[in-house]
Scaffold this active site. Structure first.
Site, PDB file in Angstrom:
ATOM      1  N   HIS A  94       0.810  -1.232   0.000  1.00 35.81           N
ATOM      2  CA  HIS A  94       0.000   0.000   0.000  1.00 35.81           C
ATOM      3  C   HIS A  94       0.835   1.270   0.000  1.00 35.81           C
ATOM      4  O   HIS A  94       0.293   2.359  -0.048  1.00 35.81           O
ATOM      5  CB  HIS A  94      -0.911   0.031   1.241  1.00 35.81           C
TER       6      HIS A  94
HETATM    7  C1  UD1 Z   1      -1.603   5.760   5.628  1.00 33.22           C
HETATM    8  C2  UD1 Z   1      -0.256   6.277   6.127  1.00 33.22           C
HETATM    9  C3  UD1 Z   1       0.783   5.180   5.994  1.00 33.22           C
HETATM   10  C4  UD1 Z   1       0.344   3.900   6.695  1.00 33.22           C
HETATM   11  C5  UD1 Z   1      -1.049   3.499   6.205  1.00 33.22           C
HETATM   12  C6  UD1 Z   1      -1.567   2.332   7.008  1.00 33.22           C
HETATM   13  C7  UD1 Z   1       0.255   8.666   5.841  1.00 33.22           C
HETATM   14  C8  UD1 Z   1       1.002   9.650   5.014  1.00 33.22           C
HETATM   15  N1  UD1 Z   1       0.199   7.401   5.323  1.00 33.22           N
HETATM   16  O1  UD1 Z   1      -1.460   5.454   4.250  1.00 33.22           O
HETATM   17  O2  UD1 Z   1       1.995   5.610   6.589  1.00 33.22           O
HETATM   18  O3  UD1 Z   1       1.249   2.890   6.424  1.00 33.22           O
HETATM   19  O4  UD1 Z   1      -1.965   4.597   6.377  1.00 33.22           O
HETATM   20  O5  UD1 Z   1      -2.516   1.611   6.321  1.00 33.22           O
HETATM   21  O6  UD1 Z   1      -0.259   8.988   6.879  1.00 33.22           O
HETATM   22  N2  UD1 Z   1      -8.884   4.753   1.781  1.00 33.22           N
HETATM   23  C9  UD1 Z   1     -10.123   4.171   1.865  1.00 33.22           C
HETATM   24  N3  UD1 Z   1     -10.619   3.929   3.110  1.00 33.22           N
HETATM   25  C10 UD1 Z   1      -9.973   4.238   4.243  1.00 33.22           C
HETATM   26  C11 UD1 Z   1      -8.718   4.838   4.145  1.00 33.22           C
HETATM   27  C12 UD1 Z   1      -8.188   5.089   2.899  1.00 33.22           C
HETATM   28  O7  UD1 Z   1     -10.760   3.872   0.869  1.00 33.22           O
HETATM   29  O8  UD1 Z   1     -10.495   3.974   5.331  1.00 33.22           O
HETATM   30  C13 UD1 Z   1      -8.286   4.995   0.431  1.00 33.22           C
HETATM   31  C14 UD1 Z   1      -8.639   6.359  -0.150  1.00 33.22           C
HETATM   32  O9  UD1 Z   1      -8.749   6.204  -1.529  1.00 33.22           O
HETATM   33  C15 UD1 Z   1      -7.402   7.190   0.169  1.00 33.22           C
HETATM   34  C16 UD1 Z   1      -6.279   6.160   0.090  1.00 33.22           C
HETATM   35  O10 UD1 Z   1      -6.861   4.951   0.561  1.00 33.22           O
HETATM   36  O11 UD1 Z   1      -7.217   8.246  -0.737  1.00 33.22           O
HETATM   37  C17 UD1 Z   1      -5.063   6.517   0.919  1.00 33.22           C
HETATM   38  O12 UD1 Z   1      -5.405   6.769   2.298  1.00 33.22           O
HETATM   39  P1  UD1 Z   1      -4.423   7.636   3.244  1.00 33.22           P
HETATM   40  O13 UD1 Z   1      -4.902   7.617   4.634  1.00 33.22           O
HETATM   41  O14 UD1 Z   1      -4.144   8.956   2.615  1.00 33.22           O
HETATM   42  O15 UD1 Z   1      -3.059   6.880   3.132  1.00 33.22           O
HETATM   43  P2  UD1 Z   1      -2.726   5.341   3.331  1.00 33.22           P
HETATM   44  O16 UD1 Z   1      -2.224   4.832   2.000  1.00 33.22           O
HETATM   45  O17 UD1 Z   1      -3.844   4.635   3.972  1.00 33.22           O
HETATM   46  N1  UDP Z   2      -3.516  -5.934   8.797  1.00 30.66           N
HETATM   47  C1  UDP Z   2      -4.815  -6.392   8.968  1.00 30.66           C
HETATM   48  N2  UDP Z   2      -5.518  -6.801   7.866  1.00 30.66           N
HETATM   49  C2  UDP Z   2      -4.979  -6.780   6.614  1.00 30.66           C
HETATM   50  C3  UDP Z   2      -3.645  -6.305   6.457  1.00 30.66           C
HETATM   51  C4  UDP Z   2      -2.946  -5.891   7.577  1.00 30.66           C
HETATM   52  O1  UDP Z   2      -5.329  -6.439  10.092  1.00 30.66           O
HETATM   53  O2  UDP Z   2      -5.654  -7.170   5.671  1.00 30.66           O
HETATM   54  C5  UDP Z   2      -2.772  -5.454   9.991  1.00 30.66           C
HETATM   55  C6  UDP Z   2      -1.446  -6.121  10.214  1.00 30.66           C
HETATM   56  O3  UDP Z   2      -1.595  -7.275  11.022  1.00 30.66           O
HETATM   57  C7  UDP Z   2      -0.622  -5.030  10.900  1.00 30.66           C
HETATM   58  C8  UDP Z   2      -1.232  -3.744  10.374  1.00 30.66           C
HETATM   59  O4  UDP Z   2      -2.476  -4.094   9.776  1.00 30.66           O
HETATM   60  O5  UDP Z   2      -0.782  -5.064  12.302  1.00 30.66           O
HETATM   61  C9  UDP Z   2      -0.333  -3.093   9.372  1.00 30.66           C
HETATM   62  O6  UDP Z   2      -0.981  -2.024   8.775  1.00 30.66           O
HETATM   63  P1  UDP Z   2      -0.526  -1.402   7.403  1.00 30.66           P
HETATM   64  O7  UDP Z   2       0.239  -2.374   6.615  1.00 30.66           O
HETATM   65  O8  UDP Z   2      -1.737  -0.801   6.782  1.00 30.66           O
HETATM   66  O9  UDP Z   2       0.387  -0.158   7.868  1.00 30.66           O
HETATM   67  P2  UDP Z   2       1.931   0.035   8.203  1.00 30.66           P
HETATM   68  O10 UDP Z   2       2.306  -0.901   9.270  1.00 30.66           O
HETATM   69  O11 UDP Z   2       2.709  -0.137   6.932  1.00 30.66           O
HETATM   70  O12 UDP Z   2       1.994   1.467   8.625  1.00 30.66           O
END
Ligand code: UD1
Ligand code: UDP
Length: 355
Positions: A205
């Site tokens: 992601h």
């Molecule tokens: C964010 C964090 C990243 C973290 C990740 C965990 C920042 C800069 N990035 O990235 O460090 O690893 O969360 O998962 O803070 N979206 C949905 N539903 C949701 C959330 C997001 O559909 O509940 C989609 C939307 O299209 C959105 C995109 O995901 O534009 C990105 O969401 P965003 O929170 O900006 O960044 P993440 O990629 O989730």
């Molecule tokens: N995770 C989850 N369901 C999924 C994928 C990940 O519960 O389908 C959990 C995973 O066990 C871990 C956390 O989400 O604890 C990691 O989140 P993510 O990869 O979104 O963020 P990051 O750690 O890179 O910030």
């Protein structure tokens, strides 16, 4: 002492859960402030339900958007709440925009900031998370570094020793507290018709991977080669960002790969525990695979979790031709490494230090 726990995304909910449990156990005065950075059921609410977390006191609806707008909105709204309901300490966890906004709002109001998972460095400023980590660490009063490596990175940046506490990572507490519960409450292998150690998992992601056509294509090509050579299914519980970009680039999911909805934590832990190997660009998943003794191939050019590489649990593969060779290497590696992230009492150590 009154604490405000600021969180907003999937990993923060999971990694803050041991701290929330510990607050409950100690009868501490605290509240949870949720920014709403993640909002889809499977990225947010499901974790409160599965981990049986208390209701949040303040819920913002910041949602998705460009960095400035998203962070700015959070900053303004968090500030209002902290003025109205002033805590002694604000706790943030990790490296998201929620963390930066929470720490900055508190720091400007002269409220003490505690950073859980401090001192992680990829030394790659192209990552938005690296900026968030560096800024948050430098405005924090209590830095909870998971390992000596992260502590040294903080010392090298001039952060005084007395602010730093090495506590392990709460991801271990969370995995240990929930693996047994997960075994009793679901059977995801049966549901997905998988056999133990006869499948791979992938999660991806990171913005710099999935928003980049060439890199995302490289990852999908890597998955295709894995199925071609090893003939085992590849399960891909996909982050909504990744699903959106696969559609936008009109990419096909390769034969052998099953793209599914993001899983609940209990289901994901179980799926990870039973996997032959995981491919990921997630931070938390690199740590969890190390804890659960599942080899990991990291789909990035660097990592802020070098401990996983040093113990032999993880390898950096990038997003191109090295993926298949890295998988081949890691499936034949020995699994007798030692988890460097502590023994599952980080929540206790963190609250102990604060008290
Ligand atoms: C964010 C964090 C990243 C973290 C990740 C965990 C920042 C800069 N990035 O990235 O460090 O690893 O969360 O998962 O803070 N979206 C949905 N539903 C949701 C959330 C997001 O559909 O509940 C989609 C939307 O299209 C959105 C995109 O995901 O534009 C990105 O969401 P965003 O929170 O900006 O960044 P993440 O990629 O989730
Ligand atoms: N995770 C989850 N369901 C999924 C994928 C990940 O519960 O389908 C959990 C995973 O066990 C871990 C956390 O989400 O604890 C990691 O989140 P993510 O990869 O979104 O963020 P990051 O750690 O890179 O910030």
């Amino acid at each position: 002492m009154k604490l405000a726990i600021v969180l907003g995304t999937r990993p923060e909910i999971i990694k803050m859960s041991p701290i929330i449990r510990e607050c409950e156990k100690r009868g501490m005065q605290y509240y949870i402030l949720h920014t709403g950075q993640h909002y889809s059921y499977e990225m947010d609410r499901i974790f409160f339900d599965q981990l049986k977390l208390p209701e949040v006191k303040y819920k913002l609806n910041v949602g998705s958007g460009f960095h400035g707008k998203q962070t700015g909105k959070m900053l303004a709204e968090i500030e209002e709440i902290l003025i109205k309901d002033r805590p002694d300490i604000v706790l943030v966890q990790g490296d998201t925009n929620t963390v930066l906004a929470g720490a900055l709002a508190a720091s400007k109001l002269h409220i003490k900031v505690g950073h859980v998972e401090a001192g992680l460095r990829s030394f790659d400023r192209a990552m938005p998370e690296e900026t968030n980590r560096v800024v948050t660490d430098h405005i924090s009063d209590y830095l909870f570094a998971p390992t000596e490596t992260s502590k040294n990175d903080l010392l090298n940046e001039g952060i005084p020793d007395e602010k730093i506490f090495v506590t392990g990572n709460t991801v271990v507490d969370s995995a240990y507290q929930n693996l047994e519960i997960s075994k009793k409450s679901c059977n995801v292998l049966e549901e997905l018709e998988l056999r133990e150690k006869e499948y791979f998992i992938i999660t991806a992601h990171r913005a710099e991977n999935v928003d980049d056509k060439k890199r995302l294509n490289g990852i999908l090509k890597g998955l295709s080669q894995i199925y071609e050579e090893l003939k085992l299914p590849v399960i891909f519980p996909a982050h909504p960002r990744t699903v959106k970009m696969i559609k936008e680039f009109r990419f096909e999911v390769p034969e052998g790969t099953r793209l599914i909805e993001p899983l609940g934590y209990l289901e994901f832990l179980q799926l990870l525990n039973g996997a032959k190997l995981i491919l990921t660009d997630s931070g938390g998943v690199q740590e969890e695979s190390c804890i659960l003794k599942v080899p990991c191939v990291t789909l990035r050019d660097n990592t802020e979790r070098p401990e996983t590489i040093d113990v032999g649990a993880n390898i950096i593969a990038g997003t191109g031709d090295k993926i298949i060779a890295s998988v081949q290497k890691m499936i034949n590696s020995s699994l007798n490494w030692i988890n460097p992230y502590g023994n599952g009492n980080s929540g206790e150590l963190i609250l102990g230090s604060l008290e």
